[in-house]
Design a protein around this motif. Structure first.
Motif, PDB file in Angstrom:
ATOM      1  N   ASP A  31       0.879  -1.191  -0.070  1.00 12.03           N
ATOM      2  CA  ASP A  31      -0.024  -0.160   0.055  1.00 12.03           C
ATOM      3  C   ASP A  31       0.941   1.320  -0.270  1.00 12.03           C
ATOM      4  OD1 ASP A  31      -2.422  -1.482  -0.014  1.00 12.03           O
ATOM      5  OD2 ASP A  31      -2.384  -1.503   2.309  1.00 12.03           O
ATOM      6  N   HIS A  32       0.363   2.482  -0.487  1.00  8.13           N
ATOM      7  CA  HIS A  32       1.029   3.785  -0.336  1.00  8.13           C
ATOM      8  C   HIS A  32       1.824   3.600   1.210  1.00  8.13           C
ATOM      9  CE1 HIS A  32      -0.997   4.427  -3.820  1.00  8.13           C
ATOM     10  NE2 HIS A  32      -0.729   5.702  -3.978  1.00  8.13           N
ATOM     11  N   GLY A  33       2.796   4.232   1.423  1.00 10.88           N
ATOM     12  CA  GLY A  33       3.597   4.371   2.606  1.00 10.88           C
ATOM     13  C   GLY A  33       5.316   4.418   2.244  1.00 10.88           C
ATOM     14  N   ARG A  34       5.917   4.726   3.149  1.00  6.09           N
ATOM     15  CA  ARG A  34       7.413   4.778   3.197  1.00  6.09           C
ATOM     16  C   ARG A  34       7.844   3.300   2.846  1.00  6.09           C
ATOM     17  NH1 ARG A  34      10.059   6.289   8.530  1.00  6.09           N
ATOM     18  NH2 ARG A  34       8.239   7.930   8.439  1.00  6.09           N
ATOM     19  N   GLU A  35       7.381   2.342   2.914  1.00  3.63           N
ATOM     20  CA  GLU A  35       8.032   0.995   2.483  1.00  3.63           C
ATOM     21  C   GLU A  35       7.834   1.113   0.965  1.00  3.63           C
ATOM     22  OE1 GLU A  35       6.124   1.159   5.216  1.00  3.63           O
ATOM     23  OE2 GLU A  35       7.282   0.535   6.760  1.00  3.63           O
ATOM     24  N   LEU A  36       6.608   1.380   0.370  1.00  4.62           N
ATOM     25  CA  LEU A  36       6.529   1.401  -0.981  1.00  4.62           C
ATOM     26  C   LEU A  36       7.516   2.180  -1.551  1.00  4.62           C
ATOM     27  CD1 LEU A  36       5.084   0.912  -3.820  1.00  4.62           C
ATOM     28  CD2 LEU A  36       3.447   2.894  -3.232  1.00  4.62           C
ATOM     29  N   VAL A  37       7.563   3.451  -1.175  1.00  3.34           N
ATOM     30  CA  VAL A  37       8.606   4.391  -1.770  1.00  3.34           C
ATOM     31  C   VAL A  37      10.020   3.723  -1.736  1.00  3.34           C
ATOM     32  CG1 VAL A  37       9.573   6.899  -1.690  1.00  3.34           C
ATOM     33  CG2 VAL A  37       7.263   6.569  -1.279  1.00  3.34           C
ATOM     34  N   VAL A  38      10.303   3.462  -0.373  1.00  4.99           N
ATOM     35  CA  VAL A  38      11.794   2.839  -0.348  1.00  4.99           C
ATOM     36  C   VAL A  38      11.917   1.647  -1.409  1.00  4.99           C
ATOM     37  CG1 VAL A  38      13.486   1.623   1.112  1.00  4.99           C
ATOM     38  CG2 VAL A  38      12.058   3.666   1.716  1.00  4.99           C
ATOM     39  N   ALA A  39      10.884   0.733  -1.364  1.00  2.16           N
ATOM     40  CA  ALA A  39      11.021  -0.350  -2.242  1.00  2.16           C
ATOM     41  C   ALA A  39      11.195  -0.119  -3.882  1.00  2.16           C
ATOM     42  CB  ALA A  39       9.937  -1.264  -2.249  1.00  2.16           C
ATOM     43  N   VAL A  40      10.367   1.084  -4.239  1.00  2.00           N
ATOM     44  CA  VAL A  40      10.393   1.650  -5.572  1.00  2.00           C
ATOM     45  C   VAL A  40      11.929   2.242  -5.833  1.00  2.00           C
ATOM     46  CG1 VAL A  40       9.580   3.418  -7.141  1.00  2.00           C
ATOM     47  CG2 VAL A  40       8.099   1.629  -5.962  1.00  2.00           C
ATOM     48  N   LEU A  41      12.339   2.985  -4.972  1.00  2.00           N
ATOM     49  CA  LEU A  41      13.816   3.331  -5.264  1.00  2.00           C
ATOM     50  C   LEU A  41      14.838   2.357  -5.094  1.00  2.00           C
ATOM     51  CD1 LEU A  41      13.048   6.709  -3.140  1.00  2.00           C
ATOM     52  CD2 LEU A  41      12.838   6.498  -5.355  1.00  2.00           C
ATOM     53  N   ALA A  42      14.550   1.425  -4.310  1.00  2.00           N
ATOM     54  CA  ALA A  42      15.656   0.513  -4.254  1.00  2.00           C
ATOM     55  C   ALA A  42      15.854  -0.388  -5.674  1.00  2.00           C
ATOM     56  CB  ALA A  42      15.345  -0.507  -3.208  1.00  2.00           C
ATOM     57  N   CYS A  43      14.451  -0.491  -6.103  1.00  2.00           N
ATOM     58  CA  CYS A  43      14.425  -1.086  -7.655  1.00  2.00           C
ATOM     59  C   CYS A  43      14.981  -0.150  -8.703  1.00  2.00           C
ATOM     60  CB  CYS A  43      12.947  -1.349  -7.966  1.00  2.00           C
ATOM     61  SG  CYS A  43      12.019  -2.957  -7.251  1.00  2.00           S
ATOM     62  N   ALA A  44      14.843   0.909  -8.330  1.00  2.00           N
ATOM     63  CA  ALA A  44      15.615   1.838  -9.697  1.00  2.00           C
ATOM     64  C   ALA A  44      16.857   2.008  -9.355  1.00  2.00           C
ATOM     65  CB  ALA A  44      14.857   3.256  -9.357  1.00  2.00           C
ATOM     66  N   ARG A  45      17.644   1.882  -8.050  1.00  2.00           N
ATOM     67  CA  ARG A  45      18.892   1.788  -8.016  1.00  2.00           C
ATOM     68  C   ARG A  45      19.381   0.625  -8.324  1.00  2.00           C
ATOM     69  NH1 ARG A  45      22.060   5.177  -4.887  1.00  2.00           N
ATOM     70  NH2 ARG A  45      20.302   6.272  -4.532  1.00  2.00           N
ATOM     71  N   VAL A  46      19.030  -0.591  -8.428  1.00  2.00           N
ATOM     72  CA  VAL A  46      19.470  -1.788  -8.895  1.00  2.00           C
ATOM     73  C   VAL A  46      19.076  -2.154 -10.419  1.00  2.00           C
ATOM     74  CG1 VAL A  46      20.156  -3.355  -7.226  1.00  2.00           C
ATOM     75  CG2 VAL A  46      17.887  -3.088  -7.635  1.00  2.00           C
ATOM     76  N   GLY A  47      18.069  -1.180 -10.933  1.00  2.00           N
ATOM     77  CA  GLY A  47      17.542  -1.378 -12.366  1.00  2.00           C
ATOM     78  C   GLY A  47      16.639  -2.491 -12.638  1.00  2.00           C
ATOM     79  N   ALA A  48      15.994  -2.630 -11.338  1.00  2.00           N
ATOM     80  CA  ALA A  48      14.878  -4.003 -11.357  1.00  2.00           C
ATOM     81  C   ALA A  48      13.611  -3.293 -11.865  1.00  2.00           C
ATOM     82  CB  ALA A  48      14.391  -4.370  -9.918  1.00  2.00           C
ATOM     83  N   VAL A  49      13.099  -4.389 -12.840  1.00  2.00           N
ATOM     84  CA  VAL A  49      11.858  -3.854 -13.290  1.00  2.00           C
ATOM     85  C   VAL A  49      10.545  -4.015 -12.649  1.00  2.00           C
ATOM     86  CG1 VAL A  49      10.452  -3.959 -15.412  1.00  2.00           C
ATOM     87  CG2 VAL A  49      12.936  -4.042 -15.435  1.00  2.00           C
ATOM     88  N   PRO A  50       9.559  -3.096 -12.513  1.00  2.00           N
ATOM     89  CA  PRO A  50       8.383  -3.483 -11.664  1.00  2.00           C
ATOM     90  C   PRO A  50       7.413  -3.900 -12.370  1.00  2.00           C
ATOM     91  CG  PRO A  50       8.643  -1.014 -12.157  1.00  2.00           C
ATOM     92  CD  PRO A  50       9.745  -1.539 -12.743  1.00  2.00           C
ATOM     93  N   ARG A  51       7.088  -5.290 -12.198  1.00  2.00           N
ATOM     94  CA  ARG A  51       5.972  -5.826 -12.898  1.00  2.00           C
ATOM     95  C   ARG A  51       5.640  -7.474 -12.087  1.00  2.00           C
ATOM     96  NH1 ARG A  51      10.598  -7.330 -17.047  1.00  2.00           N
ATOM     97  NH2 ARG A  51      11.601  -8.923 -16.050  1.00  2.00           N
ATOM     98  N   ASP A  52       4.791  -8.033 -12.539  1.00  2.00           N
ATOM     99  CA  ASP A  52       4.345  -9.372 -11.999  1.00  2.00           C
ATOM    100  C   ASP A  52       5.422 -10.209 -12.175  1.00  2.00           C
ATOM    101  OD1 ASP A  52       1.870  -8.052 -11.522  1.00  2.00           O
ATOM    102  OD2 ASP A  52       0.853  -9.284 -13.046  1.00  2.00           O
ATOM    103  N   SER A  53       5.831 -10.791 -10.937  1.00  2.00           N
ATOM    104  CA  SER A  53       7.175 -11.576 -10.994  1.00  2.00           C
ATOM    105  C   SER A  53       6.864 -12.923 -10.058  1.00  2.00           C
ATOM    106  CB  SER A  53       8.350 -10.771 -10.431  1.00  2.00           C
ATOM    107  OG  SER A  53       9.327 -11.610 -10.189  1.00  2.00           O
TER     108      SER A  53
END
Length: 152
Positions: free
Chosen positions: A62-84
């Protein structure tokens, strides 16, 4: 061109926004420097469990700090947000679900602090548009140097 995560987070911290408010929620506040530190720590833990550039990561938070941190962590490693089926972040508190195990959020943060992930020098072709399209509000707020809304 320099990577999106570097431009919208690392540069903001380097050029004077380190102490500015990035997130405020019922648990308190998080500065831009704290957001950088936490997202780099989670990204470091992501890489240690095999999340590499181009890997798909499903973020069911859900919206919240963990979502923000997870999204930014993915961007930092170049991971792609998608069903996995391989990597999924879900629950509250969040848990990283891997094929053979699960890693609690607090362990990810603490483990990643020993080897936080740096921002990549650049993004692969099309990555910036993909991650911005998936999480436009997060990246727009960062780009503007504003507080990120953590409400639904």
């Amino acid at each position: 061109m320099t990577s999106l995560i570097y431009r919208v987070l690392d540069e903001r911290v380097i050029h004077g926004l380190a102490d500015n408010l990035a997130i405020e929620d019922e648990r308190g506040t998080m500065s831009y420097a704290e957001l950088l530190h936490e997202s780099a720590s989670v990204a470091g833990a992501f890489t240690s469990v095999g999340i590499v550039p181009g890997a798909g990561v499903q973020i069911d938070l859900d919206h919240g700090r963990e979502l923000v941190v997870a999204v930014l962590a993915c961007a930092r490693v170049g991971a792609v947000p998608r069903d996995s089926v391989e990597f999924r972040v879900a629950g509250m508190p969040p848990v990283l679900h891997l094929p053979d195990t699960e890693v609690p959020w607090d362990l990810l943060i603490h483990a990643g602090r020993t080897d936080p992930a740096p921002a990549p020098p650049d993004d692969p072709e099309g990555y910036e548009a993909l991650i911005r399209g998936a999480y436009p509000d997060i990246f727009a707020a960062l780009e503007a140097g504003e507080e990120i809304s953590t409400s639904g």
